[in-house]
Each structure stands twice: as structure tokens, then as C-alpha cells.
Design a protein around this motif. Structure first.
Motif, mmCIF file in Angstrom:
data_model
loop_
_atom_site.group_PDB
_atom_site.id
_atom_site.type_symbol
_atom_site.label_atom_id
_atom_site.label_comp_id
_atom_site.label_asym_id
_atom_site.label_seq_id
_atom_site.Cartn_x
_atom_site.Cartn_y
_atom_site.Cartn_z
ATOM 1 N N VAL A 3 0.843 -1.197 0.000
ATOM 2 C CA VAL A 3 0.000 0.000 0.000
ATOM 3 C C VAL A 3 0.878 1.248 0.000
ATOM 4 C CG1 VAL A 3 -1.660 1.338 1.348
ATOM 5 C CG2 VAL A 3 -1.974 -1.136 1.076
ATOM 6 N N ARG A 4 1.926 1.230 0.812
ATOM 7 C CA ARG A 4 2.840 2.380 0.852
ATOM 8 C C ARG A 4 3.614 2.514 -0.457
ATOM 9 N NH1 ARG A 4 6.371 1.334 5.917
ATOM 10 N NH2 ARG A 4 7.521 3.084 4.993
ATOM 11 N N ARG B 271 1.870 4.319 -3.128
ATOM 12 C CA ARG B 271 1.855 5.774 -2.960
ATOM 13 C C ARG B 271 3.185 6.407 -3.341
ATOM 14 N NH1 ARG B 271 -0.477 4.933 3.023
ATOM 15 N NH2 ARG B 271 -2.651 4.441 2.528
ATOM 16 N N ARG C 92 -5.190 -5.289 -3.833
ATOM 17 C CA ARG C 92 -6.405 -5.015 -3.080
ATOM 18 C C ARG C 92 -6.371 -5.829 -1.786
ATOM 19 N NH1 ARG C 92 -6.210 -1.547 -5.945
ATOM 20 N NH2 ARG C 92 -7.658 -0.773 -7.541
ATOM 21 N N PRO C 93 -6.163 -5.164 -0.641
ATOM 22 C CA PRO C 93 -6.061 -5.879 0.638
ATOM 23 C C PRO C 93 -7.253 -6.771 0.943
ATOM 24 C CG PRO C 93 -5.374 -3.593 0.889
ATOM 25 C CD PRO C 93 -5.983 -3.708 -0.484
#
Length: 201
Positions: free
Chosen positions: A29-30, A33, A83-84
Motif C-alpha cells: 500500500v505504501r 503511494r 487489493r487488501p
């Protein structure tokens, strides 16, 4: 010259998730970004597992090395697709790796089948077969071209990390430079590779 086998086995073990935590997923996720340090940590954790899976599928260390590099670049460029809610980060990364490895096996098998048919019938390849081979060669050429566009120092760091499976700390020791310098080189190099490959598409 004998090709050195990639040493992806030297990375840190992937932490086991507890109480619903997913450390690899959090790093993905990081990374999505644009967080380069997060990708550095992600690389350390998943590279050995990616290489191990590729070796099991391909049964060829040289090809496993190439495919592992392609997988890690794809993870960097496409982390936003994770997608978590659909599974853990490690499963997503290994799914990418498995797909790439299987594609390589299928490509090699298709090439072998075509060569056997061509030898038996002396008939030219079809347009679709030729197009497939051209696409594969172009993808490899794009990666090599983008690597050549890096500075010499960036290319050294990327080659040691991706082609020879070194950790960032090992790269720092081999190049006799501070670890923060290596991380900075890798961050800048990965950004340039991502942008170069995006333009090439």
C-alpha cells in the motif's frame, strides 16, 4: 563467461502476520503511494520467496533470475493494483511471480513446438506466432534499454540488487559506500526505470 546464480536467499524472512496484520500488504500500500523506502523493505522481504517460486516453476536458475527481476519491477510499477480485501500482500506478489514464471514456461514450450513443426514441415511461422516472439523480444529490449539509461552508479546498484540478489546492505559493502547512499541510488534508479518503462509501453 559463467553466469553467477542470483542469491535471493539472503533476504530477511517475511514476518508472520498476527492479529489480522499483513506486513507485506502494508508495504505494498505504501509502495503504491510512491514510498521508495517501503519498496526497499518489501524487496528485502519478498525477493527470496519470489526467486524460490520461479526456480520451482522454471527449473532453471538463469531464467528464474530474469523472471524474478521482471516480477519485482512489476510489483514496483503496479503496486496500486493490490487489493487488501482480496488476500494478503505476499499471496498477491507470489501470484504475480507465478503468472510470470508460467508465461515464460508457456513461451518456451510454444517456441519449442513451433521449431519442431517448422523442422517437420519447413513451413513459415504464422503471423500470430511471429508477433508473439516480437513482443517478448521487445519487452526484454525495453528493460535493457532502460537500464542503459541509468547512471553508472545507479546501474551498478540495480544490477547487484536485482540480477545478483544482493540485499541493500550487501550492495553498500560491495560498492564501499554508506547504506543511505545505496538506498538513495536505488530509489532514483527505480523511479527512472518506472518512468522509462511507462513511456515504452
Amino acid at each position: 563467461m559463467v553466469r553467477e546464480r542470483v542469491r535471493f536467499g539472503g533476504g530477511r524472512p517475511v514476518p508472520q502476520a498476527t492479529d489480522g496484520e499483513d506486513p507485506v500488504g502494508a508495504l505494498l500500500v505504501r509502495t503504491a503511494r510512491g514510498d521508495e523506502p517501503a519498496f526497499a523493505d518489501l524487496y528485502e522481504q519478498v525477493a527470496p520467496r519470489v526467486y524460490g517460486l520461479c526456480v520451482r516453476v522454471l527449473r532453471d536458475p538463469g531464467q528464474a533470475e530474469e523472471v524474478s527481476q521482471e516480477v519485482l519491477l512489476e510489483v514496483w510499477r503496479r503496486a496500486a493494483r493490490y487489493r487488501p480485501d482480496r488476500g494478503t500482500g505476499l499471496v498477491w506478489v507470489l501470484t504475480v511471480a507465478h503468472r510470470r514464471a508460467v508465461d515464460r514456461v508457456r513461451s518456451a514450450q510454444a517456441r519449442t513446438d513451433r521449431e519442431e513443426r517448422a523442422a517437420a514441415t519447413a513451413a513459415p511461422e504464422s503471423g500470430d506466432e511471429v508477433a508473439e516472439q516480437v513482443t517478448i523480444r521487445m519487452e526484454h529490449q525495453q528493460v535493457r534499454r532502460c537500464l542503459r539509461a541509468l547512471t553508472e552508479l545507479q546501474r551498478e546498484a540495480v544490477t547487484l540488487a536485482y540480477y545478483h540478489g544482493r540485499t541493500y546492505r550487501e550492495v553498500a559493502e560491495l560498492l564501499a559506500v554508506p547504506l543511505p547512499t545505496v538506498k538513495s541510488r536505488m530509489r532514483d534508479a527505480l523511479i527512472r526505470l518506472r518512468d522509462c518503462l511507462a513511456v515504452a509501453r
